[in-house]
Design a protein around this motif. Structure first.
Motif, PDB file in Angstrom:
ATOM      1  N   SER A 681       0.811  -1.215   0.000  1.00 17.86           N
ATOM      2  CA  SER A 681       0.000   0.000   0.000  1.00 17.86           C
ATOM      3  C   SER A 681       0.845   1.266   0.000  1.00 17.86           C
ATOM      4  N   GLY A 682       2.161   1.119   0.172  1.00 16.64           N
ATOM      5  CA  GLY A 682       3.050   2.274   0.182  1.00 16.64           C
ATOM      6  C   GLY A 682       3.240   2.910   1.536  1.00 16.64           C
ATOM      7  N   LEU A 683       2.614   2.365   2.583  1.00 15.62           N
ATOM      8  CA  LEU A 683       2.715   2.981   3.911  1.00 15.62           C
ATOM      9  C   LEU A 683       4.115   2.861   4.485  1.00 15.62           C
ATOM     10  N   SER A 684       4.820   1.765   4.187  1.00 13.42           N
ATOM     11  CA  SER A 684       6.142   1.553   4.773  1.00 13.42           C
ATOM     12  C   SER A 684       7.251   2.225   3.984  1.00 13.42           C
ATOM     13  N   GLY A 685       6.944   2.682   2.759  1.00 12.76           N
ATOM     14  CA  GLY A 685       7.972   3.286   1.928  1.00 12.76           C
ATOM     15  C   GLY A 685       8.912   2.287   1.291  1.00 12.76           C
ATOM     16  N   ILE A 686       8.607   0.988   1.410  1.00 16.00           N
ATOM     17  CA  ILE A 686       9.462  -0.058   0.840  1.00 16.00           C
ATOM     18  C   ILE A 686       8.855  -0.531  -0.472  1.00 16.00           C
ATOM     19  N   TRP A 687       9.627  -0.462  -1.553  1.00 13.17           N
ATOM     20  CA  TRP A 687       9.147  -0.905  -2.853  1.00 13.17           C
ATOM     21  C   TRP A 687       9.596  -2.335  -3.081  1.00 13.17           C
ATOM     22  N   LEU A 688       8.647  -3.179  -3.449  1.00  7.02           N
ATOM     23  CA  LEU A 688       8.932  -4.575  -3.726  1.00  7.02           C
ATOM     24  C   LEU A 688       8.876  -4.809  -5.230  1.00  7.02           C
ATOM     25  N   ASP A 689      10.033  -5.100  -5.827  1.00  3.27           N
ATOM     26  CA  ASP A 689      10.007  -5.450  -7.243  1.00  3.27           C
ATOM     27  C   ASP A 689       9.539  -6.890  -7.396  1.00  3.27           C
ATOM     28  N   TRP A 690       9.496  -7.385  -8.612  1.00  2.45           N
ATOM     29  CA  TRP A 690       8.934  -8.721  -8.867  1.00  2.45           C
ATOM     30  C   TRP A 690       9.747  -9.814  -8.178  1.00  2.45           C
ATOM     31  N   ARG A 691      11.064  -9.693  -8.223  1.00  4.95           N
ATOM     32  CA  ARG A 691      11.905 -10.705  -7.582  1.00  4.95           C
ATOM     33  C   ARG A 691      11.633 -10.760  -6.085  1.00  4.95           C
ATOM     34  N   ARG A 692      11.555  -9.585  -5.448  1.00 10.08           N
ATOM     35  CA  ARG A 692      11.313  -9.563  -4.009  1.00 10.08           C
ATOM     36  C   ARG A 692       9.926 -10.120  -3.680  1.00 10.08           C
ATOM     37  N   ARG A 693       8.950  -9.856  -4.537  1.00 13.34           N
ATOM     38  CA  ARG A 693       7.604 -10.376  -4.283  1.00 13.34           C
ATOM     39  C   ARG A 693       7.588 -11.901  -4.326  1.00 13.34           C
ATOM     40  N   LEU A 694       8.308 -12.454  -5.286  1.00 10.76           N
ATOM     41  CA  LEU A 694       8.373 -13.913  -5.345  1.00 10.76           C
ATOM     42  C   LEU A 694       9.078 -14.486  -4.119  1.00 10.76           C
ATOM     43  N   ASN A 695      10.147 -13.807  -3.670  1.00 11.94           N
ATOM     44  CA  ASN A 695      10.857 -14.288  -2.477  1.00 11.94           C
ATOM     45  C   ASN A 695       9.990 -14.190  -1.226  1.00 11.94           C
ATOM     46  N   VAL A 696       9.196 -13.123  -1.131  1.00 12.15           N
ATOM     47  CA  VAL A 696       8.276 -13.003   0.001  1.00 12.15           C
ATOM     48  C   VAL A 696       7.247 -14.108  -0.039  1.00 12.15           C
ATOM     49  N   ALA A 697       6.697 -14.378  -1.223  1.00 11.93           N
ATOM     50  CA  ALA A 697       5.709 -15.456  -1.356  1.00 11.93           C
ATOM     51  C   ALA A 697       6.316 -16.796  -0.961  1.00 11.93           C
ATOM     52  N   LEU A 698       7.554 -17.038  -1.380  1.00 18.99           N
ATOM     53  CA  LEU A 698       8.202 -18.306  -1.051  1.00 18.99           C
ATOM     54  C   LEU A 698       8.432 -18.428   0.460  1.00 18.99           C
ATOM     55  N   GLY A 699       8.912 -17.358   1.098  1.00 19.98           N
ATOM     56  CA  GLY A 699       9.151 -17.412   2.537  1.00 19.98           C
ATOM     57  C   GLY A 699       7.876 -17.668   3.320  1.00 19.98           C
ATOM     58  N   ALA A 700       6.795 -16.958   2.970  1.00 17.04           N
ATOM     59  CA  ALA A 700       5.525 -17.167   3.671  1.00 17.04           C
ATOM     60  C   ALA A 700       5.001 -18.574   3.449  1.00 17.04           C
ATOM     61  N   ALA A 701       5.135 -19.072   2.211  1.00 12.04           N
ATOM     62  CA  ALA A 701       4.675 -20.442   1.923  1.00 12.04           C
ATOM     63  C   ALA A 701       5.461 -21.470   2.720  1.00 12.04           C
ATOM     64  N   ARG A 702       6.752 -21.262   2.865  1.00 13.50           N
ATOM     65  CA  ARG A 702       7.564 -22.195   3.645  1.00 13.50           C
ATOM     66  C   ARG A 702       7.147 -22.188   5.124  1.00 13.50           C
ATOM     67  N   GLY A 703       6.863 -20.978   5.641  1.00 14.07           N
ATOM     68  CA  GLY A 703       6.420 -20.909   7.025  1.00 14.07           C
ATOM     69  C   GLY A 703       5.113 -21.652   7.249  1.00 14.07           C
ATOM     70  N   LEU A 704       4.145 -21.487   6.334  1.00 10.57           N
ATOM     71  CA  LEU A 704       2.859 -22.171   6.467  1.00 10.57           C
ATOM     72  C   LEU A 704       3.001 -23.677   6.255  1.00 10.57           C
ATOM     73  N   ALA A 705       3.846 -24.069   5.283  1.00 11.27           N
ATOM     74  CA  ALA A 705       4.059 -25.502   5.062  1.00 11.27           C
ATOM     75  C   ALA A 705       4.668 -26.152   6.293  1.00 11.27           C
ATOM     76  N   TYR A 706       5.556 -25.458   6.955  1.00  8.77           N
ATOM     77  CA  TYR A 706       6.141 -25.969   8.198  1.00  8.77           C
ATOM     78  C   TYR A 706       5.055 -26.200   9.246  1.00  8.77           C
ATOM     79  N   LEU A 707       4.127 -25.251   9.404  1.00  8.67           N
ATOM     80  CA  LEU A 707       3.051 -25.391  10.379  1.00  8.67           C
ATOM     81  C   LEU A 707       2.141 -26.559  10.032  1.00  8.67           C
TER      82      LEU A 707
END
Length: 906
Positions: A681-707
């Motif tokens: 939403s732009g509130l944090s001032g951090i821009w996520l390019d496509w590569r970073r978005r994929l890495n975020v998706a992978l990290g969150a998926a790994r955390g949920l798969a672990y649970l």
């Protein structure tokens, strides 16, 4: 009694009753460890009560740090951001201070003055520096900062001084556009000092407005191109303009004539065209310098009617015709340098011949036989140039033994060749003393030595400032002297323009001269007090110890009773949580500055979330359950139940807990970069390019798969959403907020529930319809998160669900990848990002209406890894585990004592 015991007891008692607030003391201790050459009286455990040199406090909180010219070396640690009451940070003239300016400095919300002049900081200026809403002075002069000037500086509505000169900043001058701020928003700022950088592009016409109150606009010695915008003539308050040393073109705008208060105008070393502009309205103009600019045509006679004009430098142009100053009405005129032009005739009065220094060398007029010597010769400085103004030695006239503050003062040169040093020194010294007196600084006298020229033609003079009333300055006075010298405009006559000062280290502070005597006296007093009050002190400490022992027992009993009704272990003891501990209420209160508003970072149905810092320096986040809230109590217990058993790099870590005085609090690691939702939403001032978005998706998926697949019993999160995915300092994802989580007794059992819980837009429709909860409900929520990553949109906007919009568009157009209106523009739509289509396909599989049609989280992990491979990216670049770790537990994910079987609740 043993003297060592007495000393120990005394030190212990002093530490208990220190005046400095705990977190502030912790940060000051970190600064003392991070820096060398700190003041010698930085001893003991009490910066405020011990009156540490350069530290000012109010109500036991550190409010000022003024350590200018101390000779400090080291870096500025990011933990300084936890001095939440800090108003002034001045570390100027410490050339040994280097490193980058920590991004966390933007958390100093009460900061009014940030002064780092003459240090060695490098790297970018934090983009969110504009969030310091109370900032009045941003003075980063003379460092090695690089990158662009942050747009957010335009948000600093209280800013008086913006000084970024003498750095290596590049790019365009930022101005506002749409929702983006810029320097044109700084209507209350008096000083734009941006000279000697690498700024490029044009000077934006939007930069100047009629409602501005600017006094100085200094853009000299950059790489600016284009013309001077006519909007400059709207700023009626200007007194000094310096655009020299760029590649500006075109004519000088005629409406500069509107700037009636300008005293100094320097446009030299550019590529202008056209004639000398009409400046007759500039009644206060005293110094005009436009050499090497390409000006042509005749010199307007009205130029010499300016009543305050003293110095005119127009050398190295294509000016022709007659130079006629005989009709000048100005009585202030002192110097004219017109060498290397095309002047054919010159006219002056006898009085002007005696009072005005004129140089016409290199003009046709000096090739004529009747040319007189006085204006066709450059006079060299005579021996008087070497004489000081008042004395032949550097010393204070009123104090034989005093320690001056020294440094180098830089000015753009006036007509130096014909002006002797005595006049120059008197002028500068008198002006400096006038400024110091107006600022009520304890300065006895000033000495300015022989000026020299640097490579760009600036005057350099060594300056010595002597103290009055004592033989040394303190750190605060040194800071104020530096401010005066950096904003100095030499007056009477006003021909030099704003100066720049580079201070040296000052080794004569009071703390460094007399600390040994202070320590000796303090030691004597302590020794006497210890001998006279030892017995009484022992009784007091014994009583304190007994009282604390009693309170600890009461707290232990309270903890025991609380855990008795938690379904963690069927026992009557507090569980030994791995890596987590129980905190006392006082500890948490202290770490959050009594739950101050400045440390409040979020809220929910359970209560509030606060930021804090432990005495060890560890940053923490505290979830404080709202007292009397049933929902909060249940969420509290659920999170302890879950987080006491999970240890994974993509799941937020539980540091500890507190339940005392009717309070229930959970303490987590502090995840610096906020939530994924804030970034999208732009509130944090951090821009996520496509590569970073994929890495975020992978990290969150790994955390949920672990649970879902490794913890026993396995866990359903039940509130998967972008707001519950946090980003650490490396932008790695961490799944958070387990208040609604449920354990699964086995992989086959579907849990029955009587109430649907979650967040609208993320809730599994099958769960909502049947009231049956499975791990596939988390998969649905994750699918919505994937659509957020692709589109940047919220899951529910204006009554429309994101999943329904994407599904409808697919049904209608049969080709998602041409639906640009659904894609986040910040990803970049000129070329389709690699793996975008497969990511959308995966998201739509995750949000299938039936849970049985959705993949498992382990399968989602494998698919995202494949997408990263196809995009030419390494899925392990920012996270060590791979999909194999979800098939067989990796020892790297758990401490040696936390193997999978030990995580079981049974």
């Amino acid at each position: 009694m043993c003297p060592k015991v007495l000393t120990f007891l005394l030190v212990a008692s002093f530490q208990i009753y220190t005046e400095t607030y705990g977190d502030d003391f912790t940060v000051m201790s970190m600064l003392m460890d991070a820096w060398k050459n700190t003041p010698r009286n930085w001893v003991g455990a009490d910066p405020c009560g011990g009156k540490w040199e350069g530290i000012s406090c109010y109500n036991s909180r550190v409010t000022w740090i003024t350590l200018a010219a101390e000779g400090l070396t080291g870096e500025l640690p990011g933990d300084i951001s936890y001095l939440s009451e800090l108003e002034v940070l001045d570390l100027s003239y410490n050339t040994g201070l280097s490193g980058t300016l920590p991004a966390s400095i933007v958390n100093l919300k009460k900061l009014k003055n940030l002064k780092l002049v003459g240090c060695s900081f490098y790297g970018p200026i934090p983009e969110l520096i504009g969030s310091l809403q109370l900032l009045e002075s941003l003075d980063l002069n003379s460092n090695r900062f690089t990158g662009q000037i942050p747009h957010s500086i335009g948000n600093l509505s209280k800013l008086f001084l913006l000084d970024l000169s003498y750095n290596q900043l590049d790019g365009a001058i930022p101005v506002s556009s749409g929702t983006t701020s810029g320097l044109n928003m700084l209507v209350n700022t008096k000083h734009f000092h941006l000279g000697r950088n690498r700024l490029s592009g044009t000077i934006p016409k939007e930069l100047f407005r009629s409602d501005m109150t600017l006094i100085h606009v200094l853009l000299h010695d950059n790489n600016l191109t284009g013309s001077i915008p006519s909007t400059l003539g709207l700023v009626q308050t200007l007194e000094a303009i310096r655009f020299e040393g760029n590649s500006l073109t075109g004519p000088v705008p005629p409406n500069l004539n509107n700037l009636t208060t300008v005293k100094t105008l320097i446009l030299s070393n550019n590529k202008f065209t056209g004639p000398v502009p009409n400046l007759t309205g500039m009644a206060y103009l005293s110094y005009l310098m436009m050499e090497n600019t390409g000006l042509e045509g005749q010199i307007p006679p009205t130029l010499f009617d300016l009543p305050s004009l003293q110095t005119l430098i127009l050398r190295n142009n294509q000016l022709n015709g007659t130079l006629d100053i005989a009709r000048s009405s100005s009585s202030q005129l002192e110097a004219i340098d017109m060498r290397n032009n095309l002047i054919s005739f010159y006219s002056e009065t006898p009085e002007q011949r005696n009072n005005v220094d004129v140089i016409l060398v290199g003009n046709p007029v000096c090739e004529r036989t009747e040319a007189t010597e006085h204006y066709c010769t450059v006079h060299q400085a005579n021996s008087s140039f070497l004489l000081p103004c008042t004395s032949d030695q550097i010393s204070s006239p009123n104090s034989k033994f005093s320690y001056p503050y020294t440094g180098v003062l830089f000015f753009r040169p006036p007509f130096l060749e014909s002006r002797n040093a005595t006049s120059y020194r008197c002028l500068v010294e008198e002006s400096l003393m006038h400024s110091f007196k107006n600022s009520r600084l304890p300065v006895d006298s000033v000495y300015v030595n022989c000026p020299t020229n640097d490579s760009l033609g600036y005057l350099e003079s060594n300056v010595s400032v002597f103290p009055s009333g004592q033989n040394h300055f303190n750190t605060t006075t040194i800071s104020e002297i530096g401010s005066v010298l950096n904003l100095q405009t030499i007056e009477n006559p006003d021909i030099f323009g704003p100066s720049h000062f580079k201070g040296a280290a000052y080794p004569y502070f009071d703390g460094k001269l007399t600390v040994s005597n202070k320590l000796w006296s303090t030691g004597s007093i302590i020794g006497a007090a210890a001998g006279g009050a030892s017995f009484l002190l022992l009784l007091l400490l014994a009583g304190v110890y007994a009282y604390r022992l009693k309170k600890r027992r009461e707290r232990a009993s309270e903890q025991k009773n609380h855990f008795a009704y938690l379904d963690l272990k069927k026992s009557d003891r507090v569980p030994q949580l791995k890596g987590a501990r129980c905190f006392f209420f006082d500890e948490i209160t202290k770490s959050t500055n009594n739950f101050s508003e400045a440390n409040h970072i979020g809220s929910g149905g359970y209560g509030m979330v606060y930021r804090g810092m432990l005495p060890t320096g560890q940053l923490i986040a505290i979830k404080r359950c709202r007292q009397g809230s049933v929902q909060g109590g249940l969420e509290f217990n659920a999170e302890i139940e879950v987080l006491s058993r999970v240890h994974h790099k993509n799941v937020v870590n539980l540091v500890g807990f507190c339940f005392e005085r009717g309070e229930q609090m959970l303490i987590y690691e502090f995840v610096r970069n906020g939530s994924l939702r804030d970034s999208l939403s732009g509130l944090s001032g951090i821009w996520l390019d496509w590569r970073r978005r994929l890495n975020v998706a992978l990290g969150a998926a790994r955390g949920l798969a672990y649970l879902h697949e490794l913890v026993k019993p396995r866990i359903i999160h039940r509130d998967v959403k972008s707001a519950n995915i946090l980003l650490d300092e490396s932008l790695n994802a961490k799944v958070a907020d387990f208040g609604l989580s449920k354990p699964m007794d086995n992989s086959e059992l579907i849990l029955a529930t009587t109430q649907v819980k979650g967040t609208r837009g993320y809730i599994d429709p099958e769960y909502q319809e049947t009231l049956l909860l499975t791990e596939k409900s988390d998969v649905y929520g994750f699918g919505v998160v994937l659509l957020e990553l692709v589109s940047g949109r919220k899951p529910l906007e204006r009554g429309k669900y994101l999943v329904a919009e994407v599904s409808s568009s697919l049904d209608r157009k049969k080709d998602l990848y041409s639906l640009h209106e659904l894609l986040d523009p910040s990803i970049g739509l000129d070329t389709k990002p690699e793996g975008l289509d497969k990511t959308v396909d995966l998201a739509m599989k995750c949000v299938q209406e039936k849970g049985s049609d959705r993949p498992t989280m382990g399968e989602v992990v494998k698919e995202i890894e494949n997408i990263l491979h196809l995009a030419g990216l390494n899925p392990n670049a920012e996270a060590e585990s791979t999909s194999a770790s979800f098939e067989e537990a990796s020892q790297d994910e758990f401490p040696p004592s936390l193997k999978e079987e030990e995580l079981s609740l049974s």
